[in-house]
Design an enzyme around this catalytic site. Structure first.
Site, PDB file in Angstrom:
ATOM      1  NE  ARG A   3      81.995  58.673  45.053  1.00 20.28           N
ATOM      2  CZ  ARG A   3      81.884  58.391  43.760  1.00 20.28           C
ATOM      3  NH1 ARG A   3      81.055  57.450  43.349  1.00 20.28           N
ATOM      4  NH2 ARG A   3      82.620  59.038  42.877  1.00 20.28           N
ATOM      5  NE  ARG A  51      82.598  53.360  44.267  1.00 23.22           N
ATOM      6  CZ  ARG A  51      81.610  53.740  43.461  1.00 23.22           C
ATOM      7  NH1 ARG A  51      81.701  53.517  42.163  1.00 23.22           N
ATOM      8  NH2 ARG A  51      80.526  54.316  43.960  1.00 23.22           N
ATOM      9  NE  ARG A  61      73.436  62.774  38.006  1.00 27.12           N
ATOM     10  CZ  ARG A  61      74.162  61.780  38.503  1.00 27.12           C
ATOM     11  NH1 ARG A  61      73.628  60.582  38.581  1.00 27.12           N
ATOM     12  NH2 ARG A  61      75.405  61.984  38.912  1.00 27.12           N
ATOM     13  NE  ARG A  66      74.776  55.721  44.655  1.00 25.73           N
ATOM     14  CZ  ARG A  66      76.101  55.555  44.689  1.00 25.73           C
ATOM     15  NH1 ARG A  66      76.662  54.928  45.720  1.00 25.73           N
ATOM     16  NH2 ARG A  66      76.851  56.008  43.713  1.00 25.73           N
TER      17      ARG A  66
END
Length: 332
Positions: free
Chosen positions: A276, A231, A192, A287
């Site tokens: 989520r 989602r 990351r 994010r």
């Protein structure tokens, strides 16, 4: 290759009974390695075919070469039987050579939240026959198995700390020594940051390996909000659904036209799906800022090696998959 194969087959007609089985097994092994094998020469000669056809057409050449080697080995040993006992051993020898001497396919899959990693990652996994590894899954497995590195991670987490890059890389090192990673693996969610990428490179070098492809799925930030907020996820498998683009078969809508949460079930297991907590518009902005800030230096790090490929993921699924195949091909 062909003449050797025919000569060996004629001398050992009994081995022909096992030809179809051998071809299937060897094609599977060859598929795992086709991106780094000599099959690239055959693929370049078929540039008019689609990328997926290129992959498929490479397999017979690899299979024929491997089978020819098996027949030659069996002739020399004069020990192949109709039951195929020695043939099985010969197949294992060829697979051992693939695992030992061919470079492993080590792929890093990047993409912002909602770019389609959960959709296309498993397809790459199935096509290449190599596992997609999630750092979260590996961490939980290491803790559950009480490995040395896993216990270090557990102690840090119980103390409320963040697991260090050194521990994560150690967990990856242990995981990729397992048999299913022998021909390669796909990393999802790691590295990351640039320091993590550098630590990964160092560890792989010690194992005699290196990253062979970095694939980034690109989607404009403005498109991602609709994708993310609709989602739903199957927690155990990571399968991803979307109320508009890929709804589960069980989905029902209320009188307002909104999905009924109780109807959102996994197509495979029938288990409930979840959303989520950070799949909201506000959380998405944070994010995305973090993703872009951390990912660009990693792509710049690997770019000089010529292994970074970008995919336009803001199109139809078939279009994205075609570009994914193009990014994985050695011709690109």
């Amino acid at each position: 290759i062909y003449s050797t194969f025919v000569h060996g087959t004629c001398m050992m007609s009994s081995a022909a009974l096992n030809l179809r089985t051998l071809t299937r097994r060897l094609a599977t092994s060859s598929q795992r390695r086709c991106l780094t094998s000599g099959a690239g020469n055959s693929l370049r000669q078929q540039s008019k075919l689609s990328n997926e056809e290129k992959f498929r057409n490479a397999f017979p050449y690899l299979s024929a070469a491997a089978i020819a080697g098996l027949v030659h080995l069996s002739i020399n040993n004069n020990a192949t039987t109709a039951e195929g006992t020695t043939t099985e051993e010969a197949v294992k020898q060829v697979e051992d050579k693939f695992g030992t001497y061919w470079p492993r396919n080590i792929l890093i899959l990047f993409g912002p939240p909602g770019a389609g990693k959960g959709t296309h990652g498993p397809k790459i996994e199935d096509m290449l026959g190599i596992p997609q590894l999630s750092t979260g899954d590996m961490l939980r497995a290491a803790v559950s198995a009480k490995t040395e590195v896993g216990m270090k991670a557990k102690a840090v987490m119980e103390a409320g700390g963040l697991v260090s890059d050194e521990i994560v890389v150690g967990i990856i090192r242990d995981r990729i020594k397992q048999e299913d990673c022998r021909f390669g693996f796909i990393l999802d969610g790691f590295p990351r940051t640039l320091p993590q990428a550098q630590a990964l490179d160092k560890m792989l070098a010690q194992e005699g390996a290196r990253v062979t492809r970095v694939l980034e799925l690109n989607v404009p930030d403005s498109v991602l909000e609709e994708r993310i907020c609709g989602r739903w996820i199957h927690k155990k498998s990571g399968r991803s659904y979307h109320v508009k683009f890929a709804p589960p078969k069980s989905m029902k809508k209320d009188w307002r036209g909104n999905p009924d949460p109780s109807s959102m079930k996994d197509d495979v297991t029938g288990e409930p799906l979840i959303q989520r907590a950070d799949d909201t518009a506000q959380a998405l902005k944070k994010r995305l800022a973090g993703y872009h800030g951390d990912t660009v230096p990693i792509l710049d790090h690997y770019a000089p090696d010529g292994i970074v490929k970008s995919v336009n993921a803001n199109q139809s699924m078939d279009g994205v998959w075609k570009e994914v195949l193009g990014g994985l091909s050695r011709d690109q």
